[in-house]
Design an enzyme around this catalytic site. Structure first.
Site, PDB file in Angstrom:
ATOM      1  N   LEU A 184       0.847  -1.191   0.000  1.00  0.00           N
ATOM      2  CA  LEU A 184       0.000   0.000   0.000  1.00  0.00           C
ATOM      3  C   LEU A 184       0.882   1.240   0.000  1.00  0.00           C
ATOM      4  CD1 LEU A 184      -2.790   1.370   0.296  1.00  0.00           C
ATOM      5  CD2 LEU A 184      -2.484   1.205   2.778  1.00  0.00           C
ATOM      6  N   ASP A 185       0.736   2.074  -1.020  1.00  0.00           N
ATOM      7  CA  ASP A 185       1.529   3.298  -1.150  1.00  0.00           C
ATOM      8  C   ASP A 185       0.600   4.488  -0.961  1.00  0.00           C
ATOM      9  OD1 ASP A 185       3.292   5.294  -1.694  1.00  0.00           O
ATOM     10  OD2 ASP A 185       3.577   4.806  -3.809  1.00  0.00           O
TER      11      ASP A 185
END
Length: 320
Positions: A184-185
């Site tokens: 998850l960015d």
């Protein structure tokens, strides 16, 4: 034997100060230098006092613990019983790790005619190990042990922080399904400019068998619109995913605008320990021709909007 008390004092002052700073680093504390220095002085005075005061109870287990408690309290403050106990435990953990490293490195660097050199048996069958070290070698091995401990602790902390951002992703297209690990960015803000659909990034090699021949390698250097234009050529074969292909503009690090090849899946399922299964229907998967993780720990980057999707049990069906 001649003992230089001033040398004992300054050696312990440096060692205690380094251990207190390493403990603060491990616990993510920011004590003032004056507090660290004052606590290190207490430890140095205690170590040097054995050559001045001959009171056995001063060097008992209880006295050592009390001195350690005072050093930790002076360095980092109290902050509650749990906070104080964690600081105290970390202080001794750093002490044991660095001292063990010093002893281990000293024996590693030590040469002897026999592997039993320096080993003595007592009359009752006990075993004595002789350990002598010059001050310079002690300083080098101590600093090396401290660096190894801090590096290992920092790497472990970063790994744990990164693992909290990992998701298990399952991509569904038609009858096919692909399961990959994704990261998850929170800084990923890529959307399709027309539909405002979020775009997650995935290595094109995941679909090497599903994409037209050679596309995975060509995506590393060729423009995505050139690849799509070839599908309309008279000599090209019909591609089953042609109606799922999209071109998404994005801005590179140097400020230039390029087009990314993206695929519209039927659904993307996100799962992680301690979280409900999420289903995302409104998403595009941008294909990257390279490798997202040099260590191979993940093969996709999840858009932050996807983490706020509805759980699978209540996820509505959304049109493309």
């Amino acid at each position: 034997m001649t003992v230089y008390v001033d040398l004992v004092f300054f050696t312990n002052l440096a060692v205690d100060g380094a251990v207190l700073l390493a403990t603060a680093k491990v616990r993510r504390l920011r004590p003032t230098r004056s507090r660290i220095f004052a606590a290190a002085i207490i430890g140095a005075v205690y170590a040097a006092a054995m050559f001045w005061a001959h009171y056995p109870y001063l060097y008992s287990f209880g006295a050592k613990v009390l001195v350690s408690l005072g050093m930790v309290l002076l360095s980092y403050g109290y902050g509650g019983p749990l906070h104080f106990i964690r600081n105290f435990g970390a202080f001794y953990l750093v002490n044991f790790a660095t001292l063990g490293g010093v002893i281990g490195l000293s024996y590693l660097l030590r040469s002897a005619d026999s592997p039993w050199g320096g080993v003595t048996y007592t009359a009752d069958g006990g075993l004595l190990l002789e350990w002598q070290m010059q001050l310079g070698l002690f300083a080098v091995t101590f600093l090396l042990s401290l660096w190894l401990f801090r590096s290992t602790s920092e790497t472990r902390r970063k790994t744990q922080s990164l693992e909290q951002l990992f998701w298990d992703v399952e991509i569904k297209i038609g009858d096919g399904s692909w399961a990959i690990k994704a990261l998850l960015d929170t800084g990923n803000r890529l959307y399709d400019p027309l539909t405002r659909i979020p775009v997650m990034i995935m290595e094109a090699s995941v679909w090497k068998e599903q994409l037209p021949q050679g596309w995975c390698d060509r995506l590393k250097g060729e423009s995505a619109d050139q690849l799509i234009s070839e599908l309309g050529a008279p000599s090209s074969e019909d591609y089953s995913w042609s109606n799922r292909l999209r071109l998404v503009p994005y801005r590179t690090v140097n400020g230039t605008t390029r087009l990314m090849l993206a695929v519209k899946p039927d659904a993307v399922l996100l799962s992680r320990e301690g979280h409900p299964l999420l289903q995302v229907n409104r998403v595009l998967i941008g294909l990257d021709g390279g490798t997202l993780s040099s260590e191979g720990t993940y093969r996709a980057i999840v858009h932050p909007d996807m983490a706020h999707a509805d759980p699978l049990s209540s996820a509505p069906s959304q049109p493309a």
